[in-house]
Design a protein around this motif. Structure first.
Motif, PDB file in Angstrom:
ATOM      1  N   ASP A 147      38.760  46.275  38.994  1.00 55.15           N
ATOM      2  CA  ASP A 147      39.303  46.638  37.675  1.00 55.15           C
ATOM      3  C   ASP A 147      39.247  48.163  37.558  1.00 55.15           C
ATOM      4  OD1 ASP A 147      39.483  47.373  34.993  1.00 55.15           O
ATOM      5  OD2 ASP A 147      38.347  45.655  34.268  1.00 55.15           O
TER       6      ASP A 147
ATOM      7  N   ILE B  81      40.983  50.099  35.280  1.00 53.76           N
ATOM      8  CA  ILE B  81      41.651  50.489  34.035  1.00 53.76           C
ATOM      9  C   ILE B  81      41.193  51.872  33.549  1.00 53.76           C
ATOM     10  CG2 ILE B  81      40.037  49.358  32.414  1.00 53.76           C
ATOM     11  CD1 ILE B  81      42.538  48.436  30.820  1.00 53.76           C
ATOM     12  N   HIS B  82      39.961  52.285  33.922  1.00 53.78           N
ATOM     13  CA  HIS B  82      39.462  53.594  33.479  1.00 53.78           C
ATOM     14  C   HIS B  82      39.711  54.696  34.517  1.00 53.78           C
ATOM     15  CE1 HIS B  82      37.273  52.086  29.899  1.00 53.78           C
ATOM     16  NE2 HIS B  82      37.004  51.023  30.622  1.00 53.78           N
TER      17      HIS B  82
HETATM   18  C1  LIG Z   1      36.605  47.669  32.383  1.00 51.41           C
HETATM   19  C2  LIG Z   1      37.595  47.102  31.426  1.00 51.41           C
HETATM   20  N1  LIG Z   1      38.513  46.224  31.845  1.00 51.41           N
HETATM   21  C3  LIG Z   1      39.432  45.700  31.024  1.00 51.41           C
HETATM   22  C4  LIG Z   1      39.461  46.048  29.692  1.00 51.41           C
HETATM   23  C5  LIG Z   1      40.473  45.417  28.796  1.00 51.41           C
HETATM   24  O1  LIG Z   1      41.732  45.434  29.367  1.00 51.41           O
HETATM   25  P1  LIG Z   1      42.911  44.580  28.740  1.00 51.41           P
HETATM   26  O2  LIG Z   1      42.984  44.906  27.290  1.00 51.41           O
HETATM   27  O3  LIG Z   1      44.112  45.003  29.513  1.00 51.41           O
HETATM   28  O4  LIG Z   1      42.553  43.136  28.969  1.00 51.41           O
HETATM   29  C6  LIG Z   1      38.526  46.964  29.203  1.00 51.41           C
HETATM   30  C7  LIG Z   1      38.511  47.324  27.773  1.00 51.41           C
HETATM   31  O5  LIG Z   1      37.574  47.868  27.260  1.00 51.41           O
HETATM   32  C8  LIG Z   1      37.572  47.508  30.080  1.00 51.41           C
HETATM   33  O6  LIG Z   1      36.671  48.407  29.693  1.00 51.41           O
END
Ligand SMILES: Cc1ncc(COP(=O)(O)O)c(C=O)c1O
Length: 387
Positions: A199, A201-202
């Motif tokens: 993951d 995303i950050h």
């Molecule tokens: C590590 C991580 N993954 C995923 C998400 C959420 O992603 P999504 O809204 O696309 O499901 C967050 C949100 O805080 C997060 O910190």
């Protein structure tokens, strides 16, 4: 001087505000919890959507190659990682992709490795998909840096261990895993046939000198990478992300699960916002990183004279506050933050057992809001009553 203007979200349905009563038992807390920003989404995104709305039909649309290309170019520029168009597909949410990937690469009751502390849906997605959690504790070394331990991990796994959920960069501890750490982890997984769901995303919210490394750059054939503009451009409300799978074999398996949930190609306004952000958001993004970095340093300066321990994160806009020296248990700590400091933070324990004694503060706010929040905290630590 604030680079970003204060934006009042209190009259919107922003989760951060609306759920205060439910989570903290009062509206009278400054909300610094859920990971979105109290900073306006870039103008280029809003303009592109306004322009699209000049056309009066908002029907089913596919996500264009050009939108994917914009993300590919962004990654090539910012992460030295060149993705191919066919590796990428749309997903409405990174968490939904985690669930989908868990089902694609393991069977019921198989084991999935999760590092503690971590973003709470990592645990819930394993449980809700009827898999078994293997919880690997991240320990702080003598310098306070969180690390995984592959020798220890080797004693925790079995032939039923099929997937490792990696948070890279890591929420909540703010680590940017180094090339050496990632390579060792990737090798370890490869030797055991464990698929890495990474993951990322950050990944854009990284502070110099740290550098994010895409996991698929190290081990393309064994990685599912989850990406998106949600954090970088404050676009969580667009429900758009991508799944990057270089391996044809893994892609085919993922596709079976993706079809089962039938999430399709998403919404046209999200496609438009996504492309505009990656194509035109660069200038805004550089300002954002400078602002967040400044905020992170300001927390350091302010808390250094208090018993709360804090180190500037290597990435993310989340401060992981070590409050153990306050001598409170987790219930008392939550109460202290709500009742005395009047701050709505995420309790460390919600990220796993290792979060006990910690609180997570979201500092993606204006400098003025952050100053106010830290004044409230300092006042509460000194026993001042805040109204
Ligand atoms: C590590 C991580 N993954 C995923 C998400 C959420 O992603 P999504 O809204 O696309 O499901 C967050 C949100 O805080 C997060 O910190």
């Amino acid at each position: 001087m604030d680079e970003f203007a204060f934006v009042d979200r209190s009259k919107t349905n922003a989760e951060k505000y609306v759920l205060r009563q439910k989570l903290f038992g009062t509206e009278e807390v400054m909300p610094l919890w859920v990971a979105d920003m109290d900073i306006a989404t870039p103008e280029c995104v809003l303009e592109a959507i306004t322009k699209r709305l000049a056309h009066p039909i908002v029907g089913y649309e596919i996500m264009s190659d050009s939108a994917y290309e914009a993300q590919i170019e962004w990654f090539a520029t910012h992460h030295d990682f060149v993705m191919k168009r066919e590796w990428l597909s749309y997903s409405p949410s990174v968490v939904a992709s985690i669930g989908c990937a868990i089902r694609a690469f393991s069977d019921a009751e198989d084991e999935v490795i999760v590092m503690d502390p971590v973003y709470p849906p990592f645990y819930s997605q394993v449980r809700e998909n009827n898999r078994t959690l293997v919880i690997h504790t991240l320990n702080q070394d003598e310098e306070g840096i969180y690390r995984f331990d592959l020798d220890r991990l080797s004693t925790q796994t079995s032939e039923k261990t099929k997937v490792l959920l990696l948070c890279s960069p890591h929420n909540p501890v703010g680590r940017v895993w180094s090339y050496e750490e990632l390579s060792a982890l990737c090798r370890w997984c490869e030797e055991r046939g464990i698929v890495i769901i990474s993951d990322e995303i950050h990944c854009d919210l990284v502070y110099a000198p740290h550098k994010h490394i895409s996991t698929a750059r190290i081990i393309p054939e064994n990685t599912v990478m989850l990406l998106g503009p949600g954090k970088t451009f404050n676009m969580a409300g667009f429900s758009i992300s991508t799944v990057c799978i270089p391996s044809q074999l893994l892609r085919d398996k993922f596709e079976i699960e993706r079809k089962r949930v039938h999430w399709g190609d998403g919404a046209v306004l999200s496609h438009i916002g996504f492309e505009a952000a990656y194509r035109e958001g660069r200038g805004w993004y550089y300002k954002l990183i400078a602002h967040l970095s400044q905020n992170a340093e300001y927390i350091d300066k302010t808390l250094s004279s208090t018993p709360i321990q804090y180190a500037k994160p290597e990435a993310t806009y989340l401060a992981w506050l070590d409050c153990r020296a306050l001598g409170m248990d987790d219930r008392e700590l939550r109460k202290f933050f709500v009742k005395e400091a009047r701050l709505g933070l995420s309790p460390g324990l919600s990220f796993g057992k290792e979060g006990s004694g910690f609180m997570r503060l979201n500092f993606a706010v204006t400098s003025q809001t952050l100053t106010e929040a830290l004044e409230k905290l300092r006042g509460a630590l000194q026993g001042d009553a805040y109204v």
